[in-house]
Enzyme design. Structure first.
Site, mmCIF file in Angstrom:
data_model
loop_
_atom_site.group_PDB
_atom_site.id
_atom_site.type_symbol
_atom_site.label_atom_id
_atom_site.label_comp_id
_atom_site.label_asym_id
_atom_site.label_seq_id
_atom_site.Cartn_x
_atom_site.Cartn_y
_atom_site.Cartn_z
ATOM 1 N N SER A 159 2.433 -3.132 7.461
ATOM 2 C CA SER A 159 1.412 -4.193 7.502
ATOM 3 C C SER A 159 2.109 -5.453 7.992
ATOM 4 O O SER A 159 3.342 -5.554 7.922
ATOM 5 C CB SER A 159 0.872 -4.426 6.084
ATOM 6 O OG SER A 159 0.106 -5.609 6.011
ATOM 7 N N TYR A 203 2.000 -5.988 -3.100
ATOM 8 C CA TYR A 203 1.651 -5.287 -1.852
ATOM 9 C C TYR A 203 2.644 -5.661 -0.749
ATOM 10 O O TYR A 203 3.134 -4.791 -0.014
ATOM 11 C CB TYR A 203 0.225 -5.671 -1.444
ATOM 12 C CG TYR A 203 -0.299 -4.994 -0.194
ATOM 13 C CD1 TYR A 203 -0.776 -3.687 -0.234
ATOM 14 C CD2 TYR A 203 -0.327 -5.663 1.030
ATOM 15 C CE1 TYR A 203 -1.271 -3.069 0.909
ATOM 16 C CE2 TYR A 203 -0.820 -5.064 2.174
ATOM 17 C CZ TYR A 203 -1.292 -3.758 2.113
ATOM 18 O OH TYR A 203 -1.778 -3.150 3.256
HETATM 19 P P1 NAD Z 1 -8.817 2.770 3.267
HETATM 20 O O1 NAD Z 1 -8.886 2.379 1.832
HETATM 21 O O2 NAD Z 1 -10.052 2.843 4.081
HETATM 22 O O3 NAD Z 1 -8.067 4.179 3.419
HETATM 23 C C1 NAD Z 1 -6.937 4.509 2.652
HETATM 24 C C2 NAD Z 1 -6.968 5.999 2.371
HETATM 25 O O4 NAD Z 1 -5.800 6.349 1.595
HETATM 26 C C3 NAD Z 1 -8.187 6.412 1.536
HETATM 27 O O5 NAD Z 1 -8.872 7.483 2.155
HETATM 28 C C4 NAD Z 1 -7.601 6.813 0.198
HETATM 29 O O6 NAD Z 1 -8.316 7.833 -0.470
HETATM 30 C C5 NAD Z 1 -6.193 7.272 0.607
HETATM 31 N N1 NAD Z 1 -5.259 7.279 -0.520
HETATM 32 C C6 NAD Z 1 -5.096 6.321 -1.467
HETATM 33 N N2 NAD Z 1 -4.194 6.711 -2.380
HETATM 34 C C7 NAD Z 1 -3.756 7.945 -1.985
HETATM 35 C C8 NAD Z 1 -2.821 8.884 -2.513
HETATM 36 N N3 NAD Z 1 -2.145 8.631 -3.655
HETATM 37 N N4 NAD Z 1 -2.606 10.037 -1.847
HETATM 38 C C9 NAD Z 1 -3.293 10.315 -0.710
HETATM 39 N N5 NAD Z 1 -4.212 9.481 -0.177
HETATM 40 C C10 NAD Z 1 -4.440 8.316 -0.805
HETATM 41 O O7 NAD Z 1 -7.792 1.741 3.889
HETATM 42 P P2 NAD Z 1 -7.243 1.499 5.371
HETATM 43 O O8 NAD Z 1 -7.540 0.101 5.685
HETATM 44 O O9 NAD Z 1 -7.650 2.572 6.308
HETATM 45 O O10 NAD Z 1 -5.693 1.589 5.034
HETATM 46 C C11 NAD Z 1 -4.822 2.535 5.613
HETATM 47 C C12 NAD Z 1 -3.416 1.977 5.553
HETATM 48 O O11 NAD Z 1 -3.363 0.782 6.330
HETATM 49 C C13 NAD Z 1 -2.903 1.590 4.160
HETATM 50 O O12 NAD Z 1 -1.548 1.964 4.046
HETATM 51 C C14 NAD Z 1 -3.048 0.079 4.153
HETATM 52 O O13 NAD Z 1 -2.145 -0.526 3.244
HETATM 53 C C15 NAD Z 1 -2.732 -0.250 5.587
HETATM 54 N N6 NAD Z 1 -3.229 -1.542 6.066
HETATM 55 C C16 NAD Z 1 -4.559 -1.829 6.040
HETATM 56 C C17 NAD Z 1 -4.971 -3.061 6.499
HETATM 57 C C18 NAD Z 1 -6.439 -3.467 6.491
HETATM 58 O O14 NAD Z 1 -6.720 -4.663 6.636
HETATM 59 N N7 NAD Z 1 -7.370 -2.554 6.356
HETATM 60 C C19 NAD Z 1 -4.043 -3.994 6.979
HETATM 61 C C20 NAD Z 1 -2.691 -3.646 7.000
HETATM 62 C C21 NAD Z 1 -2.292 -2.410 6.549
#
Ligand code: NAD
Length: 254
Positions: free
Chosen positions: A145, A158
């Site tokens: 991130s 985080y």
């Molecule tokens: P999201 O919540 O839509 O998807 C995350 C997925 O991870 C979900 O389907 C959830 O069920 C799964 N998950 C959670 N815990 C888990 C576990 N213990 N084992 C297996 N699966 C698990 O979120 P997203 O925005 O698609 O996030 C994806 C990645 O991107 C994450 O690592 C998040 O930290 C990172 N990220 C997101 C953003 C944002 O703004 N959305 C920004 C920077 C980084």
């Protein structure tokens, strides 16, 4: 010029939604066989259905990335299904906003975030790297991130977890640099997924404020992260390893 992939099989954790789902769809659209994994069974199977309906090949395997035995079983099931593991997108992650200051975070929040975001990626790497080494190569992308590069006020745990993801990425990359296994990270700014929707909770003014913090004046789309992940896996990135690629509308350039 389209992207070139030497491999055939891609694995996506956190593939039930958001960035993971979009990346699974993008791998499949390139003709790769995709293993979609998540703790969310309905969402993961939904991603597989989308891929199959578009003519692609995919399977869902449930796995909680915090549990080593489940991660080991996931890799074994991937090999049993498709015989290889060429690309791994270690993307499962959670966010929890603490109060205004670092002491507002709780031990339970610390353990939960570190377990998924750091131990989850570490578990995956531990079981993926020997497979890629044995088959003669591969590429891994971990989801960090901009919070892995910059401060994240109210989300210090985080931020610590995502800095750790970059540390794991760089260390593994150097260990495997001469062994045809590349390890990179992608660093999104705010992306329009459930994670962002949970943060703004329908408050349009808040959402607009977040969007305006990006020099491009908007949040990103999951497909924009998928494109970066596919590039890092492709032969076009053959000389790129240990890199933390920002996809952030200019956020970290300020
Ligand atoms: P999201 O919540 O839509 O998807 C995350 C997925 O991870 C979900 O389907 C959830 O069920 C799964 N998950 C959670 N815990 C888990 C576990 N213990 N084992 C297996 N699966 C698990 O979120 P997203 O925005 O698609 O996030 C994806 C990645 O991107 C994450 O690592 C998040 O930290 C990172 N990220 C997101 C953003 C944002 O703004 N959305 C920004 C920077 C980084």
């Amino acid at each position: 010029m389209g992207m070139v992939f030497s491999g055939e099989v891609a694995l996506v954790t956190g593939g039930a939604a958001g960035i993971g789902r979009e990346t699974a769809l993008a791998f499949a659209a390139e003709g790769l066989k995709v293993v979609v994994s998540d703790v969310d069974v309905a969402g993961g199977e939904g991603t597989v259905a989308l891929i199959r309906n578009a003519g692609g090949t995919a399977s869902f395997i449930r796995c909680d990335v915090t549990r080593d035995a489940e991660v080991k079983a996931l890799m074994e099931a991937t090999l049993a299904a498709y015989g290889r593991l060429d690309y791994a997108f270690n993307n499962a992650g959670i966010e929890i906003e603490q109060g205004d200051r670092l002491p507002d975070g709780t031990e339970a929040e610390f353990d939960a975030i570190m377990n998924v975001n750091v131990k989850g990626v570490w578990n995956c790497l531990r079981h993926q790297l020997p497979i890629m080494l044995a088959q003669g190569g591969g590429a891994v992308v971990n989801t960090a991130s901009i919070a892995g590069l910059c401060a994240a006020p109210k989300m210090s745990i985080y931020a610590a977890s995502k800095h750790a993801v970059i540390g794991l990425t760089k260390s593994a990359a150097i260990e495997y640099a001469r062994k045809k296994v590349r390890v990179n990270a992608v660093c999104p700014a705010v992306i329009d997924t459930e994670m962002f929707r949970r943060a703004h909770g329908g408050d349009e003014q808040y959402a607009a404020g977040v969007a305006s913090r990006h020099p491009m004046g908007r949040v990103g789309q999951p497909g924009e992260i998928a494109a970066a992940v596919l590039f890092l896996c492709s032969d076009g990135a053959a000389f790129t390893t240990g890199h933390a690629l920002t996809v952030d509308g200019g956020w970290t350039a300020i």
